[in-house]
Scaffold this active site. Structure first.
Site, mmCIF file in Angstrom:
data_model
loop_
_atom_site.group_PDB
_atom_site.id
_atom_site.type_symbol
_atom_site.label_atom_id
_atom_site.label_comp_id
_atom_site.label_asym_id
_atom_site.label_seq_id
_atom_site.Cartn_x
_atom_site.Cartn_y
_atom_site.Cartn_z
ATOM 1 N N ASP A 1 0.861 -1.178 0.000
ATOM 2 C CA ASP A 1 0.000 0.000 0.000
ATOM 3 C C ASP A 1 0.895 1.224 0.000
ATOM 4 O O ASP A 1 1.838 1.309 0.792
ATOM 5 C CB ASP A 1 -0.877 0.025 1.261
ATOM 6 C CG ASP A 1 -1.998 -1.008 1.184
ATOM 7 O OD1 ASP A 1 -2.231 -1.543 0.083
ATOM 8 O OD2 ASP A 1 -2.627 -1.279 2.217
ATOM 9 N N ASP B 1 -13.579 -7.647 -5.901
ATOM 10 C CA ASP B 1 -13.741 -7.719 -4.441
ATOM 11 C C ASP B 1 -15.110 -8.330 -4.191
ATOM 12 O O ASP B 1 -16.131 -7.700 -4.473
ATOM 13 C CB ASP B 1 -13.668 -6.325 -3.812
ATOM 14 C CG ASP B 1 -12.264 -5.728 -3.903
ATOM 15 O OD1 ASP B 1 -11.343 -6.435 -4.352
ATOM 16 O OD2 ASP B 1 -12.096 -4.549 -3.534
#
Lengths: 260, 206
Positions: A12, A131
């Site tokens: 990230d 997702d």
């Protein structure tokens, strides 16, 4: 000899720095992207994925510098996701040194983006992120629904049908994250992986829920994934990429071993 | 200082190749060019490529690069990468048939799907078996891994020119050498330390 199964650390990136945290809580600075990427390359990572979580859109271009700097020193495939909404965004990232890009929300808002992008830059550069979260459709039957915005917004779209549509539209790979398992360390949603792999003929990457080496193995051996992506087990030093590969290799999985 | 020209015919993103060559040849002058003069003046040539055969060939022809590519592939060390390997052949089956540069005798065809569930493109890390000694293999172990992304493969007429072989459902020529030319189907610029060594070996070839 079949292709090796790929191990992909995911980083990230916030405002140009690698951050780590759990479920967007306790986010800490975890270093310079070039140094972290080099470390994973040395451990034998097969690819590296960067997820840009920079909140302010005015700081979005910092990811381009990150990609440029990493691509100048780390020579394995680099995938970048987060905040991509047009073919021009994709071209800019590829020109900075990314090899693939991943899109989720933008593909749902505009499925033509997947077709247009694969036509413009080639399917091999386009990874569609799915997702998915389980949803009861009857007392005995479950399906999976697609979510966007990091799992916050339900879309009503069936994940398995979406996977098929994305392949037809030219996705080169699918990055499948179980929102039920993400952050739990309980292992991948293997049934979800199996169902998607039964429907598509493009590579799939399993993500969300890895806690142990056995979880990695099961994602490949039971879930039929071509690659596994994980963040926290690598960032917190639970396992190195090398250790994952040693384990997989002992269990008979074909992986690319790197010996320093 | 040598000049290494990476041929730009508008078909691919050359930043990865450029960055990797600059990394292994920090003291050389590395240029990305479609200029006939610059290419002719360079000491070594790198010829990358991505995308479909027909578009590649029309870009090469539109930029009048076919002759300069042929000439330079004879005169100086010349490295073809991925599509830059395939278009060196006579002909490709891709896009209902495409005439290629005809620098190496043979053709390009799609992978045979030898079993159910075999995914095409061949994308990921696979081994290259060395078939013969060659300076490009200096310091690279037999069966080393390279990163591949392709759906078509080359079938050269002269089997002795095959210096590296890879297996994906079938064995195919993944590295070829002919006189000054070396060409590889995989992507050395994305194959970590092994790929960098391969590029460095090319830079050091004379």
């Amino acid at each position: 000899m079949p292709l090796t199964k790929r191990i992909i650390p995911c980083l990230d990136v916030d405002n140009g720095r690698v951050v780590k945290g759990t479920k967007f809580v306790d986010i800490k600075d975890a270093g310079d992207p070039v140094e972290v990427a080099k470390k994973y390359n040395d451990q034998g990572a097969d690819e590296i994925t960067f997820l840009d979580i920079t909140a302010s859109s005015s700081n979005r271009k910092t990811i381009l510098d990150v990609v440029e700097n990493v691509a100048s020193q780390v020579f394995i495939p680099l995938t970048v996701g987060g905040g991509i909404s047009s073919v021009s965004d994709i071209r800019t990232l590829l020109n900075s040194g990314a090899d693939k890009i991943t899109i989720n929300t933008a593909a749902i808002k505009n499925p033509n983006l997947v077709s247009d992008a694969s036509e413009a830059v080639g399917s091999q550069c386009i990874v569609v992120a799915i997702d998915a979260k389980r949803k009861k459709v009857s007392s005995s039957k479950e399906s999976w629904e697609i979510y966007t915005h990091g799992g916050r917004n339900a879309t009503g779209i069936d994940a398995l049908k979406w996977a098929e549509e994305m392949e037809i539209r030219g996705a080169g790979e699918l990055l499948v994250t179980s929102m039920d398992k993400d952050g739990t360390k309980e292992g991948f949603d293997l049934e979800l992986m199996q169902e998607i792999n039964a429907r598509v003929n493009i590579p799939t990457i399993a993500s969300g829920g890895v806690g142990t080496l056995e979880d990695m193995y099961r994602g490949i051996a039971v879930g039929n994934a071509d690659a596994v992506l994980a963040a926290s087990i690598f960032h917190f030093g639970t396992y190195t990429v090398h250790e994952v590969k040693e384990y997989l290799s002992k269990k008979g999985v074909n992986v690319r071993q790197v010996y320093e | 200082m040598k000049t290494i020209a990476i041929i730009d015919y508008g078909m691919s993103n050359l930043s990865s190749v450029l960055k990797a060559v600059e990394y292994v040849a920090p003291n050389d002058n590395v240029i990305v060019s479609s200029s006939l003069k610059e290419i002719n003046n360079a000491d070594k040539i790198i010829f990358p490529g991505q995308g479909a055969a027909k578009k590649c060939m029309s870009s090469i022809n539109d930029k009048n690069l076919a002759c300069v590519i042929k000439k330079n592939s004879i005169e100086k060390p010349f490295l073809g990468i991925c599509m830059g390997m395939q278009v060196l052949m006579d002909y490709s089956d891709e896009n209902n048939g495409t005439e290629c540069l005809g620098i190496i005798k043979g053709k390009v065809r799609r992978f045979h799907k030898t079993k159910d569930g075999m995914k095409i493109p061949h994308m990921g890390w696979n081994r290259v078996k060395k078939k013969t000694d060659h300076p490009i293999w200096s310091g690279i172990d037999d069966n080393s891994y390279f990163y591949f992304v392709h759906s078509y493969l080359i079938e050269p007429e002269n089997k002795a020119s095959v210096i590296g072989e890879t297996e994906y459902g079938e064995k195919f020529c993944s590295v070829i050498a002919k006189d000054n030319i070396v060409a590889i189907q995989g992507h050395p610029e994305k194959s970590s330390a092994i790929g960098l060594k391969f590029l460095k070996n090319f830079i050091e070839m004379s």
